[in-house]
Design a protein around this motif. Sequence first.
Motif, PDB file in Angstrom:
ATOM      1  N   UNK A  82       0.850  -1.184   0.000  1.00 29.36           N
ATOM      2  CA  UNK A  82       0.000   0.000   0.000  1.00 29.36           C
ATOM      3  C   UNK A  82       0.890   1.239   0.000  1.00 29.36           C
ATOM      4  N   UNK A  83       0.321   2.368  -0.271  1.00 27.49           N
ATOM      5  CA  UNK A  83       1.109   3.610  -0.294  1.00 27.49           C
ATOM      6  C   UNK A  83       1.577   4.018   1.099  1.00 27.49           C
ATOM      7  N   UNK A  84       1.049   3.371   2.146  1.00 27.34           N
ATOM      8  CA  UNK A  84       1.464   3.679   3.518  1.00 27.34           C
ATOM      9  C   UNK A  84       2.813   3.073   3.878  1.00 27.34           C
ATOM     10  N   UNK A  85       3.300   2.155   3.083  1.00 31.30           N
ATOM     11  CA  UNK A  85       4.552   1.459   3.397  1.00 31.30           C
ATOM     12  C   UNK A  85       5.750   2.327   3.047  1.00 31.30           C
ATOM     13  N   UNK A  86       6.791   2.157   3.828  1.00 31.44           N
ATOM     14  CA  UNK A  86       8.041   2.873   3.591  1.00 31.44           C
ATOM     15  C   UNK A  86       9.188   1.938   3.935  1.00 31.44           C
ATOM     16  N   UNK A  87      10.381   2.388   3.656  1.00 29.74           N
ATOM     17  CA  UNK A  87      11.558   1.586   3.952  1.00 29.74           C
ATOM     18  C   UNK A  87      11.577   1.216   5.429  1.00 29.74           C
ATOM     19  N   UNK A  91       3.368  -1.696   6.242  1.00 35.57           N
ATOM     20  CA  UNK A  91       2.029  -1.683   6.844  1.00 35.57           C
ATOM     21  C   UNK A  91       1.109  -2.581   6.035  1.00 35.57           C
ATOM     22  N   UNK A  92       1.485  -3.824   5.928  1.00 30.00           N
ATOM     23  CA  UNK A  92       0.694  -4.777   5.160  1.00 30.00           C
ATOM     24  C   UNK A  92      -0.009  -5.744   6.088  1.00 30.00           C
ATOM     25  N   UNK A 108      -5.930  -9.873   0.752  1.00 33.20           N
ATOM     26  CA  UNK A 108      -7.284  -9.380   1.024  1.00 33.20           C
ATOM     27  C   UNK A 108      -7.178  -8.113   1.869  1.00 33.20           C
ATOM     28  N   UNK A 109      -6.935  -7.007   1.183  1.00 35.89           N
ATOM     29  CA  UNK A 109      -6.687  -5.722   1.841  1.00 35.89           C
ATOM     30  C   UNK A 109      -7.924  -5.125   2.490  1.00 35.89           C
ATOM     31  N   UNK A 110      -9.094  -5.484   2.010  1.00 35.22           N
ATOM     32  CA  UNK A 110     -10.314  -4.816   2.467  1.00 35.22           C
ATOM     33  C   UNK A 110     -10.898  -5.370   3.756  1.00 35.22           C
ATOM     34  N   UNK A 111     -10.301  -6.429   4.292  1.00 30.54           N
ATOM     35  CA  UNK A 111     -10.793  -6.963   5.562  1.00 30.54           C
ATOM     36  C   UNK A 111     -10.318  -6.092   6.716  1.00 30.54           C
TER      37      UNK A 111
END
Length: 144
Positions: A82-87, A91-92, A108-111
């Motif tokens: 997701x765009x929230x992840x960084x080095x 945040x998966x 299944x990202x929407x759960x």
Amino acid sequence: MNNNQQFEYLLKRHQLKRTEPRLRVLSLLSAKSVAISQPDLESVIGDVDRVTLYRILSAFEEKGIIHKVFDLNGTANYALCSSDCAEHDHHDEHLHFNCTSCKKVYCLDDLDVQPVKLPAGFKVEGFSWSATGLCPKCNNNKEA
């Protein structure tokens, strides 16, 4: 902004040089609805050798562009983060679903995943939540 421009921006944001192999890997991963293994990527990417592909996947994972999830055979599969992840700050926190019939791995990202509360002194450095069963397509085939 088209996909190629988005991928170029993503590489720049993570201080990675823009190369055609990197852009192709991002394009292939974004086009998939399931996580994909390195051998499967090798079979569709064309003229990128195994070592280069491994380095691309390693760099992408380190920078928080992709995440790794293991299938039922223990093979690493990769999906875009997701765009929230960084080095060093992924945040998966989502369910990974392994289909026992077609062997595909779904993110299944929407759960709504509730945060895990650990006892004092524990620090989470990684999180993996997985389930096994039949995906909708395989379940429908079985019922037919």
